[in-house]
Design a protein around this motif. Structure first.
Motif, short mmCIF file in Angstrom:
data_model
loop_
_atom_site.label_atom_id
_atom_site.label_comp_id
_atom_site.label_asym_id
_atom_site.label_seq_id
_atom_site.Cartn_x
_atom_site.Cartn_y
_atom_site.Cartn_z
N ASP A 164 0.83 -1.21 0.00
CA ASP A 164 0.00 0.00 0.00
C ASP A 164 0.86 1.25 0.00
O ASP A 164 0.59 2.21 -0.74
N VAL A 165 1.92 1.26 0.79
CA VAL A 165 2.82 2.41 0.85
C VAL A 165 3.55 2.59 -0.48
O VAL A 165 3.67 3.70 -1.00
N PHE A 166 4.05 1.49 -1.02
CA PHE A 166 4.79 1.56 -2.28
C PHE A 166 3.88 2.03 -3.42
O PHE A 166 4.28 2.85 -4.25
N ASP A 167 2.65 1.54 -3.45
CA ASP A 167 1.71 1.95 -4.50
C ASP A 167 1.39 3.45 -4.38
O ASP A 167 1.35 4.17 -5.38
N GLU A 168 1.17 3.89 -3.16
CA GLU A 168 0.83 5.30 -2.93
C GLU A 168 1.96 6.23 -3.40
O GLU A 168 1.70 7.32 -3.92
N LEU A 169 3.20 5.80 -3.21
CA LEU A 169 4.35 6.64 -3.57
C LEU A 169 4.89 6.33 -4.96
O LEU A 169 5.90 6.92 -5.37
N ASP A 193 6.67 9.29 9.91
CA ASP A 193 6.36 8.41 11.03
C ASP A 193 6.74 6.95 10.76
O ASP A 193 6.63 6.10 11.65
N LEU A 194 7.17 6.67 9.52
CA LEU A 194 7.56 5.31 9.14
C LEU A 194 9.07 5.20 9.00
O LEU A 194 9.73 6.13 8.54
N TYR A 195 9.61 4.05 9.40
CA TYR A 195 10.96 3.72 8.97
C TYR A 195 10.86 3.27 7.51
O TYR A 195 9.94 2.54 7.15
N ALA A 269 5.33 -5.52 11.29
CA ALA A 269 3.99 -6.09 11.50
C ALA A 269 3.04 -5.08 12.12
O ALA A 269 1.83 -5.11 11.87
N ALA A 270 3.59 -4.17 12.93
CA ALA A 270 2.77 -3.16 13.60
C ALA A 270 2.51 -1.94 12.73
O ALA A 270 1.87 -0.98 13.17
N GLY A 271 3.02 -1.95 11.49
CA GLY A 271 2.78 -0.84 10.58
C GLY A 271 3.69 0.34 10.80
O GLY A 271 3.39 1.46 10.36
N GLY A 289 -0.39 -9.20 12.36
CA GLY A 289 -0.22 -7.77 12.61
C GLY A 289 -1.19 -6.91 11.83
O GLY A 289 -2.06 -7.41 11.10
N SER A 290 -1.02 -5.61 11.96
CA SER A 290 -1.93 -4.65 11.31
C SER A 290 -1.70 -4.53 9.81
O SER A 290 -2.50 -3.92 9.11
N VAL A 291 -0.61 -5.12 9.30
CA VAL A 291 -0.31 -5.02 7.86
C VAL A 291 -0.86 -6.19 7.06
O VAL A 291 -0.61 -6.29 5.86
#
Length: 432
Positions: A164-169, A193-195, A269-271, A289-291
């Motif tokens: 989801d993050v990769f697609d968004e960016l 807020d993400l590593y 796993a915790a996003g 996890g949440s992902v």
């Protein structure tokens, strides 16, 4: 197999105490007997959810007992955390020792030095299925050209990433280590807020692929003649590539220098991270996890685009104790426990990857999540030096200390690698 550093140190002390208290009249030499009936004792590792493993093992034992009349098998599942003192104490007291044991593949050389494992080279060579065991798995049971067990399962790491993050960016899964570093920085810049990728200064087995991908090695030689290679030009290049991922533009050193492998997987796993290096054995934790449903896995890329970085091949083996009075039966049971059929059943029960290439292809066809790990194994994996010194190097945190000195700015790569090399050479020298 790898224990938490603090626990490893405590266990090392416990081993010394256990050995010191062992009966002085006992030894771990061969009994010279080869009884063809009676009771065989087996020690296997206890898993978090052990019932599925027990069921898979019981099926093997039923076939073994049917094939050998007047023979029984008792199995004790021992905690992984206390295996060191239990097994070494057994080496010193053959009367209470098991006939067959499960052991971590990084423990092989140390157990051979202790004189506890039987040389089963001839039986292994005559075993039809052995020819299909992958080379690194075979290496994990081999010391100075002799075989001291059968590979039981293998664990390997790959790259988990947030789709989801990769697609968004507008990012794609990295195909080289440079692309990985660039993607991590882009994520961190867009999502503070993400590593970008969660890395850990205490994550030895996550860092090793960076060294190997750059042509470096941990050590050179074999047997008692190992010498550290961690300060070679190629190894230093790999150290620099890994430690460059620590910083405010990806994973701040203040937060990430002390992280181990479990910490990085937990963060993913915790996003809290867009990428992490995790094992096939991490799949269940990530799914919980949440992902869940928002990630994919690809092999960790190498230096050249499209290449795969060599991964550390972890896992466990099955061996026969030298002190057994049932050698023939014990070897047969070892082969049955580590057979293709049994490893396939163990994958179904626990998700542990088989050590046989053909069986791995079969399980990959059944479970799509296995494919990137199978591809990583097929590309070629690496192993730690087959020396009893490795236990000292690992428990003394030689490599984590090196990484942490660099990311903290205490030392440059050359100085930190040089100091680590000296510590490694001291350990190799002491191991004889």
């Amino acid at each position: 197999m790898k224990l938490a550093p603090r626990l490893a140190v405590l266990l090392a002390a416990a081993v010394v105490a256990a050995t010191a208290c062992a009966p002085q009249t006992s030894d771990n030499s061969s009994s010279g007997e080869d009884e063809k009936s009676g009771t065989l004792r087996v020690w296997l590792f206890q898993e978090v959810n052990n019932k599925p493993k027990e069921k898979a093992v019981d099926a093997v034992l039923a076939g073994f007992e049917k094939a050998h009349e007047d023979t029984k098998v008792t199995v004790e599942y021992i905690p992984v955390e206390t295996r060191a003192q239990r097994i070494k104490a057994a080496f010193n007291d053959p009367k209470s020792a098991p006939d067959v044991i499960e052991f971590g593949n990084t423990d092989t050389a140390g157990y051979v030095k202790d004189g506890g494992l039987a040389d089963i080279s001839k039986e292994f060579a005559a075993w039809d299925e052995a020819k299909d065991a992958d080379p690194t798995a075979r290496q994990s049971v081999t010391v100075d050209g002799k075989v001291y067990g059968a590979p039981y399962f293998v664990g390997v790491r790959a790259l988990y990433y947030r789709t989801d993050v990769f697609d968004e960016l507008g990012l794609k899964a990295p195909k080289s280590l440079d692309e990985l570093a660039s993607a991590a920085q882009q994520v961190r810049k867009a999502e503070p807020d993400l590593y970008g990728i969660a890395v850990g200064g205490a994550y030895t087995y996550g860092a090793m692929p960076f060294i190997w991908a750059n042509g470096g090695e941990l050590a050179t030689g074999k047997g008692g003649s190992y010498a550290s290679a961690i300060d070679s030009a190629a190894a230093r290049k790999g150290i620099e590539a890994y430690t460059s991922l620590f910083g405010d533009d990806n994973c701040p050193a203040a937060k990430c220098a002390g992280m181990g492998g479990n910490d990085t997987v937990t963060a993913f796993a915790a996003g809290k991270a867009a990428m992490a290096i995790g094992g096939d054995f991490s799949h269940q934790a990530v799914e919980a996890g949440s992902v869940k449903g928002k990630y994919a896995v690809v092999p960790l890329p190498g230096v050249e685009p499209g290449s795969i970085a060599p991964a550390f091949a972890g896992g466990n083996n099955i061996g026969v104790l030298k002190s057994t009075s049932h050698r023939t039966l014990a070897v047969d049971l070892m082969k049955r426990l580590a057979s293709k059929e049994a490893q396939g059943d163990l994958f179904d029960a626990m998700g542990f990857l088989p050590t046989f290439a053909d069986v791995r292809q079969q399980v990959a066809a059944k479970e799509p999540f296995v494919k990137p790990f199978v591809d990583t194994l097929a590309a070629g994996t690496k192993f730690v030096p087959a020396s009893p010194a490795w236990a000292t190097i690992d428990s003394s945190q030689v490599l984590p200390t090196m990484f942490q000195e660099v990311v903290s700015g205490k030392k440059d790569v050359g100085a930190a690698a040089g100091d680590a090399a000296k510590k490694m050479d001291d350990a190799f020298g002491s191991a004889g």
